[in-house]
Scaffold this active site. Structure first.
Site, PDB file in Angstrom:
ATOM      1  CE  LYS A 199      -3.601   2.464   2.439  1.00  0.00           C
ATOM      2  NZ  LYS A 199      -4.599   2.445   3.499  1.00  0.00           N
ATOM      3  NE  ARG A 209      -6.264  10.362   3.370  1.00  0.00           N
ATOM      4  CZ  ARG A 209      -4.990  10.580   3.054  1.00  0.00           C
ATOM      5  NH1 ARG A 209      -4.517  11.802   3.007  1.00  0.00           N
ATOM      6  NH2 ARG A 209      -4.184   9.566   2.778  1.00  0.00           N
ATOM      7  NE  ARG A 220      -3.575   7.697   5.525  1.00  0.00           N
ATOM      8  CZ  ARG A 220      -4.285   8.255   6.503  1.00  0.00           C
ATOM      9  NH1 ARG A 220      -3.736   8.490   7.667  1.00  0.00           N
ATOM     10  NH2 ARG A 220      -5.553   8.580   6.301  1.00  0.00           N
ATOM     11  CD  GLU A 236       5.369  -4.046   3.995  1.00  0.00           C
ATOM     12  OE1 GLU A 236       4.650  -4.806   4.685  1.00  0.00           O
ATOM     13  OE2 GLU A 236       5.829  -2.978   4.427  1.00  0.00           O
ATOM     14  CE  LYS A 251      -6.096   1.828  -0.625  1.00  0.00           C
ATOM     15  NZ  LYS A 251      -6.480   1.992   0.727  1.00  0.00           N
TER      16      LYS A 251
HETATM   17  C1  PBG Z   1      -7.166   3.459   5.356  1.00  0.00           C
HETATM   18  C2  PBG Z   1      -7.612   3.388   3.945  1.00  0.00           C
HETATM   19  C3  PBG Z   1      -7.477   4.385   2.975  1.00  0.00           C
HETATM   20  C4  PBG Z   1      -8.071   3.879   1.820  1.00  0.00           C
HETATM   21  C5  PBG Z   1      -8.555   2.615   2.115  1.00  0.00           C
HETATM   22  N1  PBG Z   1      -8.247   2.321   3.429  1.00  0.00           N
HETATM   23  C6  PBG Z   1      -6.929   5.750   3.077  1.00  0.00           C
HETATM   24  C7  PBG Z   1      -5.494   5.960   3.286  1.00  0.00           C
HETATM   25  O1  PBG Z   1      -4.716   5.043   3.468  1.00  0.00           O
HETATM   26  O2  PBG Z   1      -5.091   7.138   3.310  1.00  0.00           O
HETATM   27  C8  PBG Z   1      -8.152   4.612   0.515  1.00  0.00           C
HETATM   28  C9  PBG Z   1      -9.170   4.070  -0.444  1.00  0.00           C
HETATM   29  C10 PBG Z   1      -9.450   4.982  -1.590  1.00  0.00           C
HETATM   30  O3  PBG Z   1      -8.791   6.014  -1.796  1.00  0.00           O
HETATM   31  O4  PBG Z   1     -10.374   4.643  -2.341  1.00  0.00           O
HETATM   32  N2  PBG Z   1      -8.227   3.198   6.245  1.00  0.00           N
END
Ligand code: PBG
Length: 326
Positions: A199, A209, A220, A236, A251
């Site tokens: 991720k 958000r 992050r 990972e 992702k």
């Molecule tokens: C974290 C999470 C995020 C997304 C899914 N789970 C946000 C992030 O990591 O900042 C993003 C999913 C999307 O943008 O469609 N709980």
């Protein structure tokens, strides 16, 4: 036959819809699509998300309807995100047995749990007032091991609510192992883990958000991966599989198809990809301007993600795309 004659004619296999269908290497099927869905506490009408036209923050009632529609279309799974009324430093609502996400899990499992794999985001960012995916140390950094304790608790309340797969998305080191151990130690051996394995710290999450009312300031980058790197994704992967991940995920999807291919080639477990909010919103925005053919782009991007090696795809178009390919 002279050498310059074009005796290799790839166009023969492209000449008709029937021929193209016959030789297609990649096909989309509704069963491999997963619908991410947002449920917001304390609202009586669903709320549109401005940055994600067509996606809603659901009430508990409309969430059940969306899940039933997904089943109707043949969609394979649903990934639930909770939007609580109250956020605090430790994300208390994430571990409240009656918190909005746990209620939503119960609702959806009762409604369609035999027909749809029900999954839940296991992360603190929707529940914390600082918006980070974990709890903070004195110096403001995200405290990995203190966060793991919170994830164990989250896993247990989600499992207790009946979820089929938890989806740890916080990118804390060791998260899969502690969650697996906590689940097993409490009788939840059958609750599986869809690990957010590779991720990336991505600007493609921008619209999400708004979708979850995140109050994050900053970024992050100390826990999500650097877009410059592919190698650490394999590390990972190795770690998550060793710790007990049942499925792994890459992702975002479209900008990381090379990573997806590498993970798909190396993984002994199913590999999913998440077509995230920004990927969705870019196409919706371009289509709203008449600049692209919306349906063709939906299918082209999903096909490309499949071709790059994803077995399952999380996409906000899941229900619509399932209908398109049926
Ligand atoms: C974290 C999470 C995020 C997304 C899914 N789970 C946000 C992030 O990591 O900042 C993003 C999913 C999307 O943008 O469609 N709980």
């Amino acid at each position: 036959m002279s050498a310059e004659f074009p005796y290799v004619r790839p166009r023969r296999l492209r000449q008709s819809p029937a021929m193209r269908r016959l030789v297609a290497e990649t096909r989309l099927h509704p069963a491999e699509l997963i619908l991410p869905a947002f449920v917001r506490e304390g609202i009586t009408e669903p709320r549109p998300i401005g940055s994600m036209p067509g996606v809603l923050q659901h009430t508990r009632e409309t969430l059940k309807k969306a899940a039933a529609e997904a089943v109707e279309a043949g969609v394979g799974g649903i990934m639930l995100f909770g939007v609580p009324l109250v956020q605090d430093a430790t994300g208390s609502e994430g571990t409240n047995p009656d918190g909005i996400l746990q209620q939503a899990i119960r609702d959806v499992v009762a409604e369609v749990g035999d027909d749809l794999v029900v999954m839940s985001d296991l992360c603190l960012d929707e529940f914390t007032d600082h918006g980070h995916c974990g709890v903070l140390a004195e110096d403001g950094s995200v405290d990995n091991d203190a966060t793991l304790k919170r994830y164990e608790e989250m896993a247990l309340v989600q499992a207790e609510a009946g979820v089929h797969l938890v989806g740890p998305s916080g990118m804390m080191d060791g998260q899969i192992g502690v969650i697996r151990r906590a689940l097993d130690a409490n009788g939840y051996q059958s609750t599986g883990i869809l690990a957010y394995t590779a991720k990336y710290a991505s600007a493609f999450y921008g619209p999400f958000r708004e979708a979850v009312g995140s109050s994050l300031k900053g970024d992050r980058k100390t826990y999500q991966q650097d877009p410059a790197n592919a190698r650490e994704s394999l590390r990972e992967l190795e770690q998550d599989v060793a710790e007990g991940a049942d499925l792994v995920m890459v992702k975002p999807a479209m900008a990381y198809l090379d990573v997806l291919r590498q993970i798909a080639d190396a993984s002994p477990v199913p590999v999913a990809a998440y077509q995230v909010s920004g990927e969705y919103s870019m196409i919706e925005a371009a289509a709203a301007n008449g600049w692209v053919d919306r349906e063709r782009l939906i299918l082209e991007t999903l096909t490309s993600i499949r071709r790059a090696g994803a077995g399952q795809i999380l996409t906000y178009w899941a229900t619509e795309a399932a209908r398109l390919v049926k």
